[in-house]
Design an enzyme around this catalytic site. Sequence first.
Site, short mmCIF file in Angstrom:
data_model
loop_
_atom_site.label_atom_id
_atom_site.label_comp_id
_atom_site.label_asym_id
_atom_site.label_seq_id
_atom_site.Cartn_x
_atom_site.Cartn_y
_atom_site.Cartn_z
N TYR A 72 3.16 -50.28 -42.50
CA TYR A 72 2.14 -49.63 -41.67
C TYR A 72 1.85 -50.48 -40.43
CZ TYR A 72 -2.02 -46.95 -40.45
OH TYR A 72 -2.92 -46.15 -39.80
N ASP A 125 5.93 -29.40 -16.96
CA ASP A 125 4.82 -28.52 -17.37
C ASP A 125 3.81 -29.16 -18.31
OD1 ASP A 125 7.03 -28.29 -19.04
OD2 ASP A 125 6.46 -26.34 -19.79
N ALA A 217 11.60 -39.54 -18.89
CA ALA A 217 12.45 -38.84 -19.86
C ALA A 217 13.95 -39.04 -19.59
CB ALA A 217 12.10 -37.35 -19.88
N LYS A 258 15.13 -37.53 -24.89
CA LYS A 258 16.17 -37.30 -23.88
C LYS A 258 17.04 -38.57 -23.79
CE LYS A 258 12.93 -34.13 -22.56
NZ LYS A 258 11.61 -34.02 -23.20
N HIS A 450 4.44 -19.84 -21.86
CA HIS A 450 5.86 -19.53 -22.03
C HIS A 450 6.35 -19.71 -23.46
CE1 HIS A 450 5.57 -23.78 -21.08
NE2 HIS A 450 6.75 -23.97 -21.63
N1 F0G Z 1 8.42 -35.13 -18.91
C1 F0G Z 1 9.57 -34.50 -18.63
C2 F0G Z 1 10.24 -34.72 -17.33
C3 F0G Z 1 10.13 -33.63 -19.58
O1 F0G Z 1 11.25 -33.00 -19.29
C4 F0G Z 1 9.46 -33.45 -20.82
C5 F0G Z 1 9.98 -32.56 -21.82
C6 F0G Z 1 8.26 -34.14 -21.05
C7 F0G Z 1 7.78 -34.98 -20.07
C8 F0G Z 1 7.51 -33.99 -22.33
O2 F0G Z 1 8.15 -34.63 -23.38
O3 F0G Z 1 8.80 -32.82 -24.97
O4 F0G Z 1 8.77 -35.20 -25.65
O5 F0G Z 1 6.67 -34.00 -25.27
N2 F0G Z 1 10.91 -31.75 -21.61
C9 F0G Z 1 11.55 -30.88 -22.58
C10 F0G Z 1 12.52 -29.98 -21.83
C11 F0G Z 1 10.65 -30.16 -23.49
O6 F0G Z 1 13.04 -29.06 -22.45
O7 F0G Z 1 12.79 -30.22 -20.64
P1 F0G Z 1 8.09 -34.12 -24.88
#
Ligand code: F0G
Length: 460
Positions: A72, A125, A217, A258, A450
């Site tokens: 933990y 988003d 990411a 990613k 969406h």
């Molecule tokens: N920032 C970017 C640039 C992203 O592309 C994503 C997620 C996030 C933050 C959020 O990260 O999903 O781990 O909570 N992108 C995914 C996509 C969902 O399909 O482009 P997360």
Amino acid sequence: MELPFAESFKIKMVETIKRSTREEREQWLKEANYNLFSLKSDQVFIDLLTDSGTGAMSDKQWAAMMVGDESYAGARSYYNMKDALKNILGFDYFLPTHQGRAAENVLFSVLVKEGDIVPGNSHFDTTKGHIEFRKAKAIDCTIEEANHTELIHPFKGNLDLEKLEKVLSSHPKEKIPMIIVTVTCNTSGGQPVSMENMRGVRKLADKYGIKVCYDSARFAENAYFIKMREEGYQNKTIKEIVKEMYSYADMATMSSKKDAIVNMGGFIGMKSAELWQKASTYNIMFEGFLTYGGMSGRDMNALAQGLDEGTEFEYLETRIKQVEYLGEKLREYGVPFQQPVGGHAIFVDARKILGHVPKEEFQAQTLACELYLEAGIRGVEIGAILADRDPETRENRYPDLELVRLAIPRRTYTNNHMDVIAAAFKNVYERRNSIKHGYKIVEEAPIMRHFTVKLEKIED
Ligand code: F0G
């Protein structure tokens, strides 16, 4: 004869995927209310919904999973992750989180207040969602070139520094908690930000006394493009480029799903002990104790290994060459998309294909549905549905671009799959004029609609 390019890996484990008939897909899509997020994955042949958490881990990552420490507090895996972050990104302080948006939630709980302004390059988003949820405003300062899909520019993720300075100089600094630089910029097409631009942002941030946060990411793909396209970086390693990139940031949020090539995970990287202290309280409340924050020990181990592999040139070259391969095929067939191809995806220009469908009927969503019906390929809409409603007026927002994103999972599909995707797109493209109508919304959530929106087909 010059030898052709080949992947820098071989395959040790496979997963079966299933084809389907057009009749089956019509039925399934209707049952899913024309929302591709509502399909079962077994109803999809090639899944390009996202490159997030959908990649294949390496043998070394799986080996690291087996020696994960599930304590933990103070787990070895936590320290492995800490070392990887320090060595690769240069952050002294970090908090693990279960994914990227969780990192945003924790960090923004400390930094973003009602009435604040957060400038950046096309915020993702969830990032925008976490800003607007706190009644603050995200201001898009991406360069104008990003809005023209046919225009070739090596760094379409760049911030327009004049636009940025205007924002910084016209608001009190207490109202601007940070500038967010998204590397690569997902929303504008997986487009990279140049090192020169990052340096420029740092300079402005210093001039106005504001912090810089990298939404990280796809930071390694960004570094690959710097190496390939920016003067002076050809002979540097990806890891050297990454180190320089992060020398211009104060902090970072990361979706490790990613470029750290894991199925789940995230973190906040920080240079300030004081910020780490403040964020720690929220991390404990929302994510978990400081040394695991929503991740298993084995997942932290895989992440540490993935960060190292993800910043190796051979891996990135294999990855991005596959995206470019698909881009080449689509170009050959005349399908318009955001040029040059991005790091993780092809963004097809739905407005150029279905411009005759009224924008109120969601052109990109219509195109994404047609691609699914054609061949069981699942892409994702980056258009008016994703853009959602204005939080104040509640009017639909119609973005400059209506795109269908074909995100390529890492180390997952072969170029034969790319051939199928391109051929399916060619077929849809050739029958574009017979597609007259799109969809109308019958049910939607108040924020981030969406994911769960329900649509109905508009008949001729
Ligand atoms: N920032 C970017 C640039 C992203 O592309 C994503 C997620 C996030 C933050 C959020 O990260 O999903 O781990 O909570 N992108 C995914 C996509 C969902 O399909 O482009 P997360």
